[in-house]
Design a protein around this motif. Structure first.
Motif, PDB file in Angstrom:
ATOM      1  N   SER A 122       1.097  -1.173   0.277  1.00 53.36           N
ATOM      2  CA  SER A 122      -0.001   0.616   0.082  1.00 53.36           C
ATOM      3  C   SER A 122       0.285   1.568  -0.232  1.00 53.36           C
ATOM      4  N   ARG A 123       0.419   2.286  -0.482  1.00 50.06           N
ATOM      5  CA  ARG A 123       1.514   3.433  -0.919  1.00 50.06           C
ATOM      6  C   ARG A 123       0.404   4.815  -1.200  1.00 50.06           C
ATOM      7  N   GLU A 124       0.463   5.696  -0.410  1.00 50.46           N
ATOM      8  CA  GLU A 124      -0.290   6.882  -0.066  1.00 50.46           C
ATOM      9  C   GLU A 124      -0.202   7.454  -1.518  1.00 50.46           C
ATOM     10  N   ILE A 125      -0.755   7.909  -3.103  1.00 47.91           N
ATOM     11  CA  ILE A 125      -0.864   8.198  -4.219  1.00 47.91           C
ATOM     12  C   ILE A 125      -0.501   9.691  -4.414  1.00 47.91           C
ATOM     13  N   GLU A 126      -2.155  10.300  -3.587  1.00 50.23           N
ATOM     14  CA  GLU A 126      -2.613  11.169  -3.682  1.00 50.23           C
ATOM     15  C   GLU A 126      -3.042  11.986  -2.500  1.00 50.23           C
ATOM     16  N   ARG A 127      -3.178  13.642  -2.380  1.00 51.80           N
ATOM     17  CA  ARG A 127      -4.163  13.826  -1.468  1.00 51.80           C
ATOM     18  C   ARG A 127      -4.482  15.666  -2.130  1.00 51.80           C
ATOM     19  N   ASN A 149       5.910  11.387  -6.830  1.00 46.70           N
ATOM     20  CA  ASN A 149       6.527  10.837  -7.795  1.00 46.70           C
ATOM     21  C   ASN A 149       7.110   9.545  -7.199  1.00 46.70           C
ATOM     22  N   PRO A 150       7.783   8.523  -8.130  1.00 44.94           N
ATOM     23  CA  PRO A 150       8.155   7.351  -7.650  1.00 44.94           C
ATOM     24  C   PRO A 150       9.254   7.318  -6.587  1.00 44.94           C
ATOM     25  N   ASN A 151       9.466   8.541  -6.210  1.00 42.16           N
ATOM     26  CA  ASN A 151      10.169   8.399  -4.977  1.00 42.16           C
ATOM     27  C   ASN A 151       9.614   8.089  -3.215  1.00 42.16           C
ATOM     28  N   GLY A 152       8.434   8.863  -3.613  1.00 38.38           N
ATOM     29  CA  GLY A 152       7.558   8.740  -2.730  1.00 38.38           C
ATOM     30  C   GLY A 152       6.853  10.258  -2.563  1.00 38.38           C
ATOM     31  N   ALA A 153       8.149  11.149  -3.115  1.00 36.67           N
ATOM     32  CA  ALA A 153       7.915  12.347  -2.295  1.00 36.67           C
ATOM     33  C   ALA A 153       6.076  13.592  -3.078  1.00 36.67           C
ATOM     34  N   PHE A 154       5.696  14.023  -2.494  1.00 34.35           N
ATOM     35  CA  PHE A 154       4.558  14.637  -3.379  1.00 34.35           C
ATOM     36  C   PHE A 154       5.218  15.993  -3.252  1.00 34.35           C
ATOM     37  N   GLN A 155       3.909  16.023  -4.850  1.00 35.35           N
ATOM     38  CA  GLN A 155       4.636  17.714  -5.080  1.00 35.35           C
ATOM     39  C   GLN A 155       3.313  17.879  -6.256  1.00 35.35           C
ATOM     40  N   PRO A 156       3.221  19.331  -5.674  1.00 36.06           N
ATOM     41  CA  PRO A 156       1.844  19.819  -6.648  1.00 36.06           C
ATOM     42  C   PRO A 156       2.067  18.916  -8.352  1.00 36.06           C
ATOM     43  N   ALA A 157       0.358  18.722  -8.607  1.00 40.05           N
ATOM     44  CA  ALA A 157      -0.149  17.965  -9.543  1.00 40.05           C
ATOM     45  C   ALA A 157      -0.988  19.091 -10.021  1.00 40.05           C
ATOM     46  N   GLU A 158      -2.253  19.961  -9.363  1.00 42.30           N
ATOM     47  CA  GLU A 158      -3.018  20.592 -10.199  1.00 42.30           C
ATOM     48  C   GLU A 158      -3.865  21.482  -9.251  1.00 42.30           C
ATOM     49  N   ARG A 159      -4.344  23.252  -9.178  1.00 37.20           N
ATOM     50  CA  ARG A 159      -5.077  23.394  -8.869  1.00 37.20           C
ATOM     51  C   ARG A 159      -5.993  24.037  -9.478  1.00 37.20           C
ATOM     52  N   ARG A 160      -7.020  24.075  -8.499  1.00 36.35           N
ATOM     53  CA  ARG A 160      -8.225  24.604  -9.085  1.00 36.35           C
ATOM     54  C   ARG A 160      -8.839  25.567  -8.232  1.00 36.35           C
ATOM     55  N   PRO A 180       1.187  22.018 -13.392  1.00 34.33           N
ATOM     56  CA  PRO A 180       3.114  23.117 -13.171  1.00 34.33           C
ATOM     57  C   PRO A 180       3.937  22.615 -14.737  1.00 34.33           C
ATOM     58  N   ASP A 181       4.600  23.116 -15.242  1.00 37.86           N
ATOM     59  CA  ASP A 181       4.936  23.688 -16.387  1.00 37.86           C
ATOM     60  C   ASP A 181       6.671  22.202 -16.098  1.00 37.86           C
ATOM     61  N   LEU A 182       7.399  22.689 -16.537  1.00 41.84           N
ATOM     62  CA  LEU A 182       8.721  21.284 -16.417  1.00 41.84           C
ATOM     63  C   LEU A 182       9.416  22.030 -15.617  1.00 41.84           C
ATOM     64  N   ASP A 183       9.410  22.929 -15.350  1.00 44.14           N
ATOM     65  CA  ASP A 183      10.149  23.243 -14.166  1.00 44.14           C
ATOM     66  C   ASP A 183       9.397  23.886 -12.624  1.00 44.14           C
ATOM     67  N   GLY A 184       7.873  23.369 -12.413  1.00 43.90           N
ATOM     68  CA  GLY A 184       7.588  23.092 -11.787  1.00 43.90           C
ATOM     69  C   GLY A 184       6.578  24.180 -11.191  1.00 43.90           C
ATOM     70  N   ARG A 185       6.829  25.351 -11.693  1.00 45.67           N
ATOM     71  CA  ARG A 185       5.852  26.214 -11.715  1.00 45.67           C
ATOM     72  C   ARG A 185       4.210  26.000 -11.883  1.00 45.67           C
ATOM     73  N   MET A 186       4.096  26.793 -11.147  1.00 42.94           N
ATOM     74  CA  MET A 186       1.955  26.142 -11.276  1.00 42.94           C
ATOM     75  C   MET A 186       1.973  27.544 -12.635  1.00 42.94           C
ATOM     76  N   ARG A 187       1.151  27.040 -14.075  1.00 45.82           N
ATOM     77  CA  ARG A 187       1.373  28.025 -14.246  1.00 45.82           C
ATOM     78  C   ARG A 187      -0.586  28.119 -14.897  1.00 45.82           C
ATOM     79  N   ASP A 188      -1.206  29.347 -15.602  1.00 42.17           N
ATOM     80  CA  ASP A 188      -2.121  28.578 -15.702  1.00 42.17           C
ATOM     81  C   ASP A 188      -2.295  27.995 -17.017  1.00 42.17           C
ATOM     82  N   ALA A 189      -3.335  27.007 -17.261  1.00 38.26           N
ATOM     83  CA  ALA A 189      -3.325  25.789 -18.178  1.00 38.26           C
ATOM     84  C   ALA A 189      -4.857  25.948 -19.291  1.00 38.26           C
TER      85      ALA A 189
END
Length: 205
Positions: A122-127, A149-160, A180-189
């Motif tokens: 079992s692993r937590e995949i989303e918050r 991510n594959p290493n288990g660390a949580f990263q921003p995936a979506e903001r609404r 997130p863009d390629l650099d991980g910064r959140m941008r309007d999509a």
């Protein structure tokens, strides 16, 4: 020979149940066979499909139970089991949602998604955190989704961010989605602007 079709309805006390079945008709001989079904009852549902050997096997089973419901908030546990085409369990997804009321009618819902694979790991995949607040006829909702991510660390995936104004007869909604863009910064999509009008039994969006 005349065929007679009987329908039997059995009332169920305290538990609302429903069942929907899909059929395939053979144009050559006029026969029909079941291709799938969905059964629903209070807090659970089961979807079945016909396997390659003709048996009806489960595709997905969902259940929901209330863990806690008091003045401090509500905790709900949702479990989804998914199966392959032969009816073998391939994964179990569990969502634990905690709803907390805030001042002025606002509320926060925190959701944690855990996935269990075939080996039982079992692993937590989303918050997900959803905050909503209503002032007059305007409701503002912000949704924040982080994924592991594959290493288990949580990263921003979506903001609404969603702002809805109006009443039961007419509503306007404005939604902005950030990714997130390629650099991980959140941008309007994406942005969605919609208007919904209700006139009697007619609804136009």
């Amino acid at each position: 020979m005349m065929r007679v079709l009987w329908a039997l309805t059995i009332p169920v006390l305290c538990v609302a149940q429903s069942a929907t079945t899909s059929y395939r008709t053979d144009n050559l001989n006029g026969g029909r066979s079941s291709t799938g079904s969905v059964e629903r009852s209070a807090g659970s549902s089961t979807e079945r499909s016909q396997s390659i050997n003709g048996r009806m096997v489960p595709l997905e089973q969902t259940s929901e139970r209330i863990v806690r419901d008091d003045a401090s908030g509500k905790v709900i546990e949702r479990t989804t089991k998914r199966y392959d085409s032969t009816g073998r369990l391939i994964e179990t997804q569990q969502v634990l949602a905690e709803e907390s009321p805030l001042r002025n009618g606002a509320k926060t819902v925190k959701e944690s998604v855990t996935l269990t694979d075939l080996s039982g790991r079992s692993r937590e995949i989303e918050r997900r955190v959803t905050q909503s607040q209503t002032s007059g006829n305007t409701t503002t909702t912000s949704i924040s989704v982080d994924r592991s991510n594959p290493n288990g660390a949580f990263q921003p995936a979506e903001r609404r961010n969603i702002v809805t104004t109006g009443d039961a007869k007419q509503q306007e909604s404005h939604e902005v989605v950030q990714l997130p863009d390629l650099d991980g910064r959140m941008r309007d999509a994406a942005r969605t602007d919609s208007t919904t009008q209700v006139n009697g039994d007619k609804k136009v969006s």
